[in-house]
Design an enzyme around this catalytic site. Sequence first.
Site, short mmCIF file in Angstrom:
data_model
loop_
_atom_site.label_atom_id
_atom_site.label_comp_id
_atom_site.label_asym_id
_atom_site.label_seq_id
_atom_site.Cartn_x
_atom_site.Cartn_y
_atom_site.Cartn_z
N GLU A 38 -9.97 -3.92 0.96
CA GLU A 38 -11.07 -3.08 0.56
C GLU A 38 -11.95 -3.82 -0.35
OE1 GLU A 38 -10.27 1.11 1.36
OE2 GLU A 38 -9.23 0.86 -0.24
N GLU B 273 -2.34 1.36 3.72
CA GLU B 273 -2.03 2.66 3.24
C GLU B 273 -1.23 3.82 3.78
OE1 GLU B 273 -5.22 0.45 0.87
OE2 GLU B 273 -4.66 0.62 2.90
#
Length: 285
Positions: A139, A159
């Site tokens: 990210e 995730e």
Amino acid sequence: MNCARRSCNLFQSDDGRQAMDGTEHLAVRREGATLILTLNRPEARNALSLSMLVGLYDGWLAADADDAIRSVVLTGAGGAFCAGMDLKALAGKGMAGERHRDRLKADPDLHWKAMLRHHRPRKPVIAAVEGPCVAGGTEILQGTDIRVAGASATFGLFEVRRGLFPIGGSTVRLQRQIPRTHALEMLLTGRSYSAAEARDIGLVGRVVPDGTALDEALALAEQINACGPLAVEAVKASVYETAEMTEADGLAAELARGWPVFDTDDAKEGARAFAEKRPPVYRRA
């Protein structure tokens, strides 16, 4: 550069290069006109900590505030880039760096700014990736401008495998940076990607032999540093500013951003240096 209440005090390193204090999990040093930010928690594969996030945000601010800095390289210590969020901390066992809690209280958005979700440095940011660059690491990567990876680097957004959501911006940014089918595969499978795969889908630009990503990133930074800084910053701003505009609106915005560059002393110096067959000396004027 005003770094009041922050940990970015300038000093001279033993080899004469300028460096700056970081935090216990974020090392900062200067090499020429490049600021090098190193995620420095190798025992945890540089998993994010509060100390790291505070150091990162201070580093972005320091780079923007210092006109002598023309580029930033982001890398990791100990053969890893970043393994993402500290899952032990998320499970309630405490995030490393609690002494910085007052900074987060004062600015509840600090962690998103540190991760380049809510902040875009005006200087070019080059990522030098070795080893794992996963979850929050991938990210943060999406907030950088140029990306170099060692051959054994790995990427991925894990995730969903943990029942979590990649809330650092990936559901928005990733599909704008790589083809949507690849973005959705990465987001929905939570699988690991090799450096070669990451290059093939456009997540990184270069793959180099292991252990050389930082050297390659610094070489790219040197090329950028040799260019007119006002031009470089205007070009970067224009690319991001126009990304979601129509072509007509983007071209108009480009003119508004680009024409003033031609009126600068640096533009005149660039033309003079070319005519005189010498390196230009840019003064940000």
